[in-house]
Design a protein around this motif. Sequence first.
Motif, PDB file in Angstrom:
ATOM      1  N   HIS A 101     -19.842 -48.445 -36.303  1.00 57.48           N
ATOM      2  CA  HIS A 101     -18.636 -48.434 -35.471  1.00 57.48           C
ATOM      3  C   HIS A 101     -18.372 -49.795 -34.842  1.00 57.48           C
ATOM      4  N   ALA A 102     -19.423 -50.498 -34.471  1.00 56.05           N
ATOM      5  CA  ALA A 102     -19.252 -51.833 -33.901  1.00 56.05           C
ATOM      6  C   ALA A 102     -19.133 -52.839 -35.040  1.00 56.05           C
ATOM      7  N   SER A 103     -18.129 -53.686 -34.967  1.00 52.11           N
ATOM      8  CA  SER A 103     -17.931 -54.708 -35.988  1.00 52.11           C
ATOM      9  C   SER A 103     -18.996 -55.790 -35.873  1.00 52.11           C
ATOM     10  N   MET A 104     -19.077 -56.614 -36.893  1.00 50.44           N
ATOM     11  CA  MET A 104     -20.056 -57.699 -36.893  1.00 50.44           C
ATOM     12  C   MET A 104     -19.830 -58.656 -35.721  1.00 50.44           C
TER      13      MET A 104
ATOM     14  N   SER B 102     -16.730 -56.201 -31.896  1.00 49.69           N
ATOM     15  CA  SER B 102     -15.540 -55.446 -31.502  1.00 49.69           C
ATOM     16  C   SER B 102     -15.742 -53.955 -31.738  1.00 49.69           C
ATOM     17  N   THR B 103     -15.001 -53.168 -30.971  1.00 50.17           N
ATOM     18  CA  THR B 103     -15.073 -51.709 -31.027  1.00 50.17           C
ATOM     19  C   THR B 103     -13.738 -51.159 -31.495  1.00 50.17           C
ATOM     20  N   VAL B 104     -13.681 -49.862 -31.694  1.00 46.26           N
ATOM     21  CA  VAL B 104     -12.416 -49.252 -32.109  1.00 46.26           C
ATOM     22  C   VAL B 104     -11.307 -49.568 -31.105  1.00 46.26           C
ATOM     23  N   GLY B 105     -11.627 -49.568 -29.836  1.00 41.32           N
ATOM     24  CA  GLY B 105     -10.621 -49.880 -28.816  1.00 41.32           C
ATOM     25  C   GLY B 105     -10.120 -51.308 -28.900  1.00 41.32           C
ATOM     26  N   SER B 106     -11.040 -52.240 -29.053  1.00 38.52           N
ATOM     27  CA  SER B 106     -10.610 -53.635 -29.143  1.00 38.52           C
ATOM     28  C   SER B 106      -9.891 -53.912 -30.458  1.00 38.52           C
TER      29      SER B 106
ATOM     30  N   GLU C 120     -12.750 -42.908 -33.270  1.00 35.90           N
ATOM     31  CA  GLU C 120     -12.895 -43.335 -34.651  1.00 35.90           C
ATOM     32  C   GLU C 120     -13.894 -42.456 -35.383  1.00 35.90           C
ATOM     33  N   ASN C 121     -13.579 -42.168 -36.622  1.00 33.03           N
ATOM     34  CA  ASN C 121     -14.534 -41.580 -37.562  1.00 33.03           C
ATOM     35  C   ASN C 121     -14.712 -42.574 -38.692  1.00 33.03           C
ATOM     36  N   ILE C 122     -15.953 -42.752 -39.121  1.00 33.33           N
ATOM     37  CA  ILE C 122     -16.219 -43.560 -40.305  1.00 33.33           C
ATOM     38  C   ILE C 122     -17.127 -42.760 -41.229  1.00 33.33           C
ATOM     39  N   ALA C 123     -17.021 -43.051 -42.499  1.00 33.51           N
ATOM     40  CA  ALA C 123     -17.880 -42.421 -43.499  1.00 33.51           C
ATOM     41  C   ALA C 123     -18.111 -43.446 -44.597  1.00 33.51           C
ATOM     42  N   ALA C 124     -19.199 -43.269 -45.336  1.00 35.12           N
ATOM     43  CA  ALA C 124     -19.495 -44.183 -46.431  1.00 35.12           C
ATOM     44  C   ALA C 124     -20.208 -43.431 -47.543  1.00 35.12           C
ATOM     45  N   GLY C 125     -19.860 -43.786 -48.760  1.00 34.96           N
ATOM     46  CA  GLY C 125     -20.520 -43.208 -49.924  1.00 34.96           C
ATOM     47  C   GLY C 125     -19.814 -42.015 -50.544  1.00 34.96           C
ATOM     48  N   GLN C 126     -18.894 -41.415 -49.832  1.00 37.63           N
ATOM     49  CA  GLN C 126     -18.160 -40.273 -50.384  1.00 37.63           C
ATOM     50  C   GLN C 126     -17.168 -40.799 -51.421  1.00 37.63           C
TER      51      GLN C 126
END
Length: 127
Positions: A44-47, A50-54, A68-74
């Motif tokens: 959720h935190a960018s490199m 930053s956050t979803v809000g920023s 925020e929702n995130i998913a990976a691999g689907q």
Amino acid sequence: FPCLKRFVHTHLSGSNIFTNRVPAISRAAQAHANEMVRNNFFGHASMDGSTVGSRASSAGYSWNSVGENIAAGQMSVDEALEAWKESAAHCENLMSPKFSQMGAGFSESMATDYRTYWTQTFASPKR
């Protein structure tokens, strides 16, 4: 969640009504999916911290509530939605009455650990 599935499918195909009405939320979601692919990470935190809000604010969205929702691999929207529905915290975001708008992002690369990265940004505008 048939209406949600249809909504996300439509959104990711580029013809979602929210894309035209709230492009900033869509930009924030897509930018985070792209960043996860570009930097081969999942979080959720960018490199840059930053956050979803920023990210939503940087995209030009003035928000009251954001999530925020995130998913990976689907490998499909259906699989990503199923994963979110199975998670209490993600399902809470999907169903939360505090969010009135959503943008979705998707990015993929064979050169990453998960190949596919999905992002939903939920928000309600500041009034």
